[in-house]
Design an enzyme around this catalytic site. Structure first.
Site, PDB file in Angstrom:
ATOM      1  N   SER A 163    -106.519  -6.106  29.375  1.00  0.00           N
ATOM      2  CA  SER A 163    -106.692  -5.837  27.956  1.00  0.00           C
ATOM      3  C   SER A 163    -107.647  -6.890  27.401  1.00  0.00           C
ATOM      4  CB  SER A 163    -105.330  -5.842  27.244  1.00  0.00           C
ATOM      5  OG  SER A 163    -105.463  -5.400  25.907  1.00  0.00           O
ATOM      6  N   HIS A 190    -107.629  -1.495  28.484  1.00  0.00           N
ATOM      7  CA  HIS A 190    -107.461  -1.092  27.096  1.00  0.00           C
ATOM      8  C   HIS A 190    -108.837  -1.147  26.424  1.00  0.00           C
ATOM      9  CE1 HIS A 190    -102.975  -2.508  27.010  1.00  0.00           C
ATOM     10  NE2 HIS A 190    -103.135  -1.344  27.629  1.00  0.00           N
ATOM     11  N   ASP A 283     -97.780  -4.882  27.772  1.00  0.00           N
ATOM     12  CA  ASP A 283     -97.984  -3.679  28.568  1.00  0.00           C
ATOM     13  C   ASP A 283     -98.147  -4.083  30.029  1.00  0.00           C
ATOM     14  OD1 ASP A 283     -98.317  -1.034  29.172  1.00  0.00           O
ATOM     15  OD2 ASP A 283    -100.394  -0.899  28.480  1.00  0.00           O
TER      16      ASP A 283
END
Length: 346
Positions: A163, A190, A283
């Protein structure tokens, strides 16, 4: 750029029940209400570190024999900050006339504790232009034994979860890996869907591996890095094909690392491995426990080399992470790991 943790946008629910039948029934009622079931397990099999997971908004608990679980329940109440919905112990069968009322009552209680929210669509901003200007480093040497590995047999699957700050780390990691590596990669970043092509171009500019979009119908292959789509959940066929689903990923960002890891484990079992790179939020933490439980290996980027260490730290706190290091160290360790492991996937 919005750098808040994504936890307030999750519709994830954890289920704890002491019989498989009740687990199944709770799963259906929760999923029907529009939530994602992140954890569904019995008290004795629950990874206790998941009780601290900030991505689970509500825990639903249904235990037939409360006396047996007094210690567990006390620990649950003291440790969990998210709301807990305790069942009433009276679950009628699906053919029972009382079932629709129970179904609706559970959903009403769940929505009262944590209303379903729309997922956040803004992904972390990434400076892809800067990545294009980086200078590649010398590639690590492929050991002789790996040079002779069968080229037609799919090697272990390594899922790269990243991310905020992840592209720089992933690029460094991939740039150091030699061609003909007997392993397959899925790269889940992401990012906004419109930036995916630019991501592939910038990350793949110097690596000897081949970066390709994880397109519908494409085949997993050794030496390739399949970039996971942002807006479509993917699953896998028996012959290692990628299949797009007609639905988005769960969670606030696409692709969801937890969701992806669960799908890879479902198809590839112990051949699934993961590296959690830099990123905000948590996540991948739940997915890491699934990989570890299936017999796979989980690594995470170390705190020092991360732009934002929240995501790898969260995975580490679950106890599923076997080792942490810099992107450079991970590339070197992966080659050694492959040199000592079987390379064939069923």
């Amino acid at each position: 750029m919005d750098t808040r943790p994504a936890t307030d946008q999750h519709n994830r629910v954890g289920l704890i029940a002491d019989t498989p039948l009740v687990q199944h029934m709770l799963h259906q009622v929760v999923a029907d209400a529009g939530y994602e079931v992140a954890v569904n397990t019995s008290p004795e099999r629950l990874n206790a570190t998941l009780l601290d997971s900030e991505t689970i908004r509500v825990w639903v608990v249904e235990l037939e024999n409360h006396d047996t679980w007094d210690t567990f329940l006390n620990d649950l109440l003291e440790r969990v900050e998210a709301p807990i919905l305790f069942g009433d112990g009276d679950i009628p069968g699906k053919n029972d006339e009382r079932y629709p009322r129970w179904h609706k009552r559970m959903q009403d209680k769940l929505r009262a504790l944590a209303p379903v929210v729309e997922p956040k669509v803004d992904a972390p901003e990434i400076d892809l232009e800067r990545l294009l200007k980086t200078t590649p480093r010398p590639v690590y040497t492929l050991p002789d034994r790996l040079k002779s590995a069968p080229k037609t047999e799919l090697g272990p699957i390594w899922v790269l979860c990243a991310s905020l700050g992840g592209p720089e780390a992933v690029k460094t990691f991939l740039d150091l890996l030699p061609r003909d590596l007997p392993a397959c990669f899925l790269y889940a970043q992401h990012i906004d869907a419109g930036c995916l092509d630019a991501l592939i171009q910038s990350i793949g500019r110097h690596t000897e591996l081949k970066l390709v979009p994880g397109g519908h119908g494409s085949q997993l292959e050794n030496g390739r890095v399949h970039v996971v789509p942002v807006n479509h959940e993917i699953r896998f066929t028996e012959n290692h094909g990628i299949v797009w689903q007609n639905n988005p990923w769960s969670g606030p960002y696409g692709p969801s690392h937890d969701h992806l890891l669960k799908n890879v484990v479902t198809r590839f079992g112990s051949d699934t491995n993961a590296i959690v790179f830099s990123g905000m939020g948590s996540d991948g933490a739940i997915g890491a426990t699934e990989v570890e439980s299936a017999g796979g290996t989980v690594w995470a980027q170390d705190h020092v080399s991360c732009v934002q260490s929240s995501m790898p730290d969260s995975a580490d706190r679950t106890g599923a992470v076997a080792w942490r290091g810099s992107p450079e160290a991970m590339a070197e360790k992966l080659i050694a790991w492959l040199d000592s492991h079987s390379t064939q996937v069923a």
